[in-house]
Scaffold this active site. Structure first.
Site, mmCIF file in Angstrom:
data_model
loop_
_atom_site.group_PDB
_atom_site.id
_atom_site.type_symbol
_atom_site.label_atom_id
_atom_site.label_comp_id
_atom_site.label_asym_id
_atom_site.label_seq_id
_atom_site.Cartn_x
_atom_site.Cartn_y
_atom_site.Cartn_z
ATOM 1 C CG ASP A 13 41.076 49.619 36.303
ATOM 2 O OD1 ASP A 13 41.382 48.402 36.236
ATOM 3 O OD2 ASP A 13 41.137 50.380 35.325
ATOM 4 C CB CYS A 16 44.305 44.332 36.792
ATOM 5 S SG CYS A 16 43.674 42.941 37.739
ATOM 6 C CG HIS A 120 46.627 43.701 40.442
ATOM 7 N ND1 HIS A 120 45.709 44.608 39.948
ATOM 8 C CD2 HIS A 120 47.818 44.047 39.892
ATOM 9 C CE1 HIS A 120 46.330 45.454 39.139
ATOM 10 N NE2 HIS A 120 47.609 45.130 39.086
ATOM 11 C CG HIS A 200 27.877 46.244 50.800
ATOM 12 N ND1 HIS A 200 27.790 46.092 52.164
ATOM 13 C CD2 HIS A 200 26.806 46.989 50.434
ATOM 14 C CE1 HIS A 200 26.701 46.717 52.597
ATOM 15 N NE2 HIS A 200 26.088 47.265 51.569
#
Length: 207
Positions: A13, A16, A120, A200
């Protein structure tokens, strides 16, 4: 010491890194907001060390940026959190099997372990057996003569095993698609440029 080193998955999310640190330090996977505050306060209180040259952006701007739950952490944040907890943080990179150690120069007597797949962070823990509940996890290890003993070898073996299964993202060459405008991009650099240009930030990896 009996047991195995396991990878404890942290939700993806954008927080991490902080939640992985929260888990290995406090067995709490929801510490991101608190740890972002800690980092912002540390940086704001020392504008000399945390200069624009070091942070890559002005001190004040960085503090606002790191408090945004969409923003990712990295080396700067890990070094601050190692000092905050007074423990070394070892971050293992699956793609290269390299271990980056934060807080080492402070000679802390304990170390916690993270694993990184290119995008991640997850936590590493010592578990008594495969499938044991997380409450049995040991996540803090004593450092003696710059090593945490057999755990270090077990952690590296796990990282090598993850590497052999290609459980990492090659951030220089991976292909992404912007979830907003569907533009195809290659590598982290293009993704970052696109995010800067358009605002973006919703990317999906595709093969």
């Amino acid at each position: 010491m009996e047991g195995i080193v396991v990878r404890r998955v942290i939700p993806s999310d954008n927080s991490c890194l902080f939640n992985a640190v929260g888990y290995v330090m406090d067995h709490d996977k929801k510490k991101a907001p608190e740890l972002r505050q800690v980092i912002a306060a540390t940086v704001a209180s020392d504008p000399t060390n945390y200069s624009e040259a070091f942070l890559g952006k002005p001190n004040e701007e960085y503090c606002a940026w790191i408090l945004d739950s969409e923003k990712w952490g990295g080396a700067i944040e890990l070094s601050i959190l190692a000092d905050y907890y007074g423990r070394e943080i070892a971050a293992y990179d699956i793609q290269t099997t390299r271990c980056d150690l934060y807080g080492q120069e402070k000679k802390y007597s304990e170390r916690a372990l993270l694993i990184y797949d290119g995008l991640h962070y997850d936590a590493l823990a010592m578990s008594p057996f495969e499938g044991a509940p997380e409450e049995f996890d040991q996540t803090i290890f004593a450092v003696r003569d710059s090593t945490i003993g057999p755990v270090e070898g077990l952690a590296l073996n796990l990282v090598k095993e993850q590497q052999s299964k290609r459980r990492y993202t090659d951030t220089a060459n991976f292909t992404l698609r912007c979830g907003v405008c569907q533009l195809g991009l290659v590598g982290q650099t293009e993704a970052v440029e696109h995010a800067r240009a358009t605002g973006h930030v919703n990317f999906q990896e595709y093969r």
